[in-house]
Design an enzyme around this catalytic site. Sequence first.
Site, PDB file in Angstrom:
ATOM      1  N   SER A   1      30.649  37.424  20.282  1.00  0.00           N
ATOM      2  CA  SER A   1      31.475  36.265  21.180  1.00  0.00           C
ATOM      3  C   SER A   1      31.528  36.672  22.858  1.00  0.00           C
ATOM      4  CB  SER A   1      32.868  35.995  20.559  1.00  0.00           C
ATOM      5  OG  SER A   1      33.618  37.282  20.478  1.00  0.00           O
TER       6      SER A   1
ATOM      7  N   SER B   1      33.580  48.088  30.278  1.00  0.00           N
ATOM      8  CA  SER B   1      33.628  49.047  31.547  1.00  0.00           C
ATOM      9  C   SER B   1      34.940  49.887  31.001  1.00  0.00           C
ATOM     10  CB  SER B   1      33.908  48.202  32.723  1.00  0.00           C
ATOM     11  OG  SER B   1      32.763  47.499  33.050  1.00  0.00           O
TER      12      SER B   1
ATOM     13  N   GLY C   1      40.393  36.678  38.559  1.00  0.00           N
ATOM     14  CA  GLY C   1      39.273  37.947  38.031  1.00  0.00           C
ATOM     15  C   GLY C   1      38.092  37.217  38.764  1.00  0.00           C
ATOM     16  N   ARG C   2      38.116  35.917  38.668  1.00  0.00           N
ATOM     17  CA  ARG C   2      36.705  35.442  39.351  1.00  0.00           C
ATOM     18  C   ARG C   2      36.685  35.283  40.786  1.00  0.00           C
ATOM     19  NH1 ARG C   2      37.355  30.508  34.875  1.00  0.00           N
ATOM     20  NH2 ARG C   2      36.300  31.362  33.490  1.00  0.00           N
TER      21      ARG C   2
ATOM     22  N   GLY D   1       8.939  48.442  52.174  1.00  0.00           N
ATOM     23  CA  GLY D   1       9.189  49.526  51.287  1.00  0.00           C
ATOM     24  C   GLY D   1      10.446  50.385  51.194  1.00  0.00           C
TER      25      GLY D   1
ATOM     26  N   GLU E   1      33.258  37.477  34.017  1.00  0.00           N
ATOM     27  CA  GLU E   1      34.210  36.647  34.414  1.00  0.00           C
ATOM     28  C   GLU E   1      33.974  35.324  34.124  1.00  0.00           C
ATOM     29  OE1 GLU E   1      37.118  37.853  35.093  1.00  0.00           O
ATOM     30  OE2 GLU E   1      36.915  39.896  35.784  1.00  0.00           O
TER      31      GLU E   1
END
Length: 381
Positions: free
Chosen positions: A129, A157, A240-241, A339, A362
Amino acid sequence: MDFSLSEEQSAIFDMARDFGSDRIAPNALAWEKDGTIPKELWPELAQLGFGGLYVSEESGGAGLTRLDATLVFEALSMACPSVAAFLSIHNMCAAMLDKFGADPVKEKFLPRALTMETFFSYCLTEPGSGSDAAALKTRAERTNEGYRMTGTKAFISGGGYSDAYIVMARTGDAGPKGISALVIEDGTVGLSFGGLEDKMGWRSQPTRQVQMDDCPIPADHLLGEEGQGFRYAMMGLDGGRLNIAACSLGAAQAALDATLAYMGERKAFGTSIDQFQGLQFRLADMEIELQAARVFLRQAAWKLDTGAPDASTHCAMAKKFVTECGSKIVDQCLQLHGGYGYLADYGIEKLVRDLRVHQILEGTNEIMRVLVARALLSARA
């Protein structure tokens, strides 16, 4: 309409930026290689008030607005978005303790959360989920002493690193109204962790599955009311977003700053490469996009702070726009480094890797589009 930051907000941003420059940026590459962040860092951040950014002043927190908080995460992400995003997770947990916790659980956990002697992780996602978070299967069965929790959380996390976890678990029937929020401490009988995930980015954040096998949870570790956990989780998503968008914004700004400096030093065909008009156009495009993203993010935060009816929609739009803008800018900065941008020592490729996940967590950016479309169709009706 005033778009300028107040003197206090400018001071907040400068304080966070200076701390990041002094204590985080010089260590970011080493912490990524080590796969962890020294826990000694968190109390230092707590001394600045960053352990409870939007915890009320009455509870000992900083009592900042969500706009103020985006300034902190933008500034810290200029040093390392992985560290800043990890701090955001802890702050979400501290705010949940403050807003929803009864006195016993607040008294037990909130003071040490604010000093960051107790570091928190948040456990919602499961192996089966993700976007459909209300389908979670972790279950907390009622007992005489409290609850017994069994289930597995994924992509956590701080799994195996943090001192405590806020876990969303099913205490009732199927669906969102059967979900509750509970605090589980590290060291609880039956609590274990999966192997360290080998991730593309955010590598300084230890990420593991969190596994509960009949874990005993005291009754007073329930946050708020039974069956209200999913509502609490959704209430925290708007902020949170904004935070994760701010992390993209700060990292993109750092990448652009580094690219400007590099282009002034790098010479090709007898001149520094910042003198080629084609490359100047690319710099200009990045600056325009970065400034647009910053205004959009701060407007969304202002709407959330003022309780605007379209605040959630604007948070979704800002999250989608700013995270994609940030990833585009850091990728262009890598290209302009040639590079050298592909080498770890320059730090640009790390930002490319770190920011990629911001379009997934989020709420995926596909879900952000769903939310915006729903709002449009609802307004039409």
